[in-house]
Design an enzyme around this catalytic site. Sequence first.
Site, short mmCIF file in Angstrom:
data_model
loop_
_atom_site.label_atom_id
_atom_site.label_comp_id
_atom_site.label_asym_id
_atom_site.label_seq_id
_atom_site.Cartn_x
_atom_site.Cartn_y
_atom_site.Cartn_z
CG ASP A 16 -2.09 0.95 1.09
OD1 ASP A 16 -2.41 1.34 -0.05
OD2 ASP A 16 -2.69 1.29 2.13
N GLY A 17 0.31 2.35 -0.54
CA GLY A 17 0.96 3.66 -0.45
C GLY A 17 1.50 4.20 -1.76
CD1 TRP A 21 7.33 6.78 -2.73
CD2 TRP A 21 6.74 7.22 -4.85
NE1 TRP A 21 8.48 6.88 -3.47
CE2 TRP A 21 8.15 7.16 -4.78
CE3 TRP A 21 6.15 7.48 -6.09
CZ2 TRP A 21 8.97 7.34 -5.89
CZ3 TRP A 21 6.96 7.67 -7.20
CH2 TRP A 21 8.36 7.60 -7.09
NE ARG A 29 -4.44 7.08 -6.95
CZ ARG A 29 -4.31 6.70 -5.68
NH1 ARG A 29 -4.11 7.60 -4.74
NH2 ARG A 29 -4.41 5.43 -5.34
CG HIS A 33 -0.41 2.58 -9.29
ND1 HIS A 33 -0.62 2.11 -8.01
CD2 HIS A 33 -1.50 3.35 -9.58
CE1 HIS A 33 -1.78 2.57 -7.55
NE2 HIS A 33 -2.32 3.33 -8.48
CG ASN A 64 -7.91 -2.07 -5.04
OD1 ASN A 64 -7.02 -2.90 -4.90
ND2 ASN A 64 -8.09 -1.10 -4.15
CB SER A 192 -7.59 -3.83 3.28
OG SER A 192 -7.35 -2.59 3.92
CD GLU A 203 3.82 -13.46 15.37
OE1 GLU A 203 3.88 -12.29 15.81
OE2 GLU A 203 3.38 -14.41 16.04
C1 IPE Z 1 -5.08 -2.62 -0.01
O1 IPE Z 1 -4.87 -1.30 -0.33
C2 IPE Z 1 -5.22 -3.44 -1.26
C3 IPE Z 1 -4.01 -3.64 -2.05
C4 IPE Z 1 -2.82 -3.36 -1.67
C5 IPE Z 1 -4.22 -4.25 -3.35
P1 IPE Z 1 -6.08 -0.26 -0.41
O2 IPE Z 1 -5.48 1.07 -0.62
O3 IPE Z 1 -7.08 -0.70 -1.40
O4 IPE Z 1 -6.72 -0.41 1.05
P2 IPE Z 1 -7.64 0.54 1.91
O5 IPE Z 1 -8.79 0.94 1.03
O6 IPE Z 1 -6.83 1.73 2.29
O7 IPE Z 1 -8.03 -0.26 3.09
C1 IPE Z 2 -1.57 0.38 -3.37
O1 IPE Z 2 -1.37 1.74 -3.39
C2 IPE Z 2 -1.77 -0.19 -4.75
C3 IPE Z 2 -3.10 -0.75 -4.98
C4 IPE Z 2 -4.10 -0.76 -4.14
C5 IPE Z 2 -3.31 -1.35 -6.28
P1 IPE Z 2 -2.59 2.77 -3.35
O2 IPE Z 2 -2.99 3.11 -4.73
O3 IPE Z 2 -3.69 2.26 -2.49
O4 IPE Z 2 -1.88 4.02 -2.66
P2 IPE Z 2 -2.47 4.98 -1.56
O5 IPE Z 2 -2.99 4.15 -0.43
O6 IPE Z 2 -3.55 5.78 -2.22
O7 IPE Z 2 -1.31 5.82 -1.16
MG MG Z 3 -4.12 2.46 -0.49
#
Ligand code: IPE
Ligand code: IPE
Ligand code: MG
Length: 238
Positions: A16-17, A21, A29, A33, A64, A192, A203
Amino acid sequence: MSDKGHLPSHIAIIMDGNGRWARRKGFMRFRGHREGAESVREITRECAKKHLKQLTLYAFSQENWKRPQREINLLMKLLKEFLIKERKEINDNNIRLTAIGRVHELPDDAQRELAITMEGSKNNTGMILCLALNYGGRAEIVDAAKQIAKDVRTGKLGLDEITEETFKQYLYMRDMPDPDLLIRTGGEMRVSNFLLWEISYTELWVTPVLWPDFKKAHLEEAIKDYQRRERRFGGIRG
Ligand code: IPE
Ligand code: IPE
Ligand code: MG
């Protein structure tokens, strides 16, 4: 009983993130990715080198699909690119690729590339790389319950035969061990909808590091932390 000092044999990661980033750097965005895909490459290679049995990556959740269509299309394009570009690397590292989730609902071209990469790596004997795609933990349990109900109705399975072990045989991860360590990047303290059944005794390790920044050193840190823990599975100190 304790796993102290041992390497986890199965690591699962909620990557995630990527969006944050990119935002912090003033990019779209999509750049996040794309960078995230680099982390996938590096972490997969490191885990294979460590001879882990399995690495499971949460790549796309059922939830998603709620994202804007443009972002979904880009994610599917990146998935396809990854599957094509990494074929050689996967085979060079003796990795076997598998997938969990409602894969049949992915775009046809992504399904096709996935099938080719899986087929091409099926005889590899090293680490299993399992991609969670269009995955939802509740959906996995519902799909299992439906199939169990069918099998009971047709007499293939007796009611008394439904145990935790047989239930597991109906899950997407039926042949795979439960994860020992679940890593979540991006700092959120939530699961999630990832591997609900399988993480009962896993863990957990959460880091604020965003996925595109997550590299070998962070993986080492997570593993070190895991090795300091004592897993008791409800028992007492061994
Ligand atoms: C979790 O990330 C799913 C994946 C990494 C594919 P999300 O960004 O979708 O999760 P939430 O919505 O913050 O819980
Ligand atoms: C995780 O990053 C990738 C996927 C869920 C596919 P995000 O796209 O959720 O990134 P943030 O959480 O918005 O930073
Ligand atoms: Mg996310």
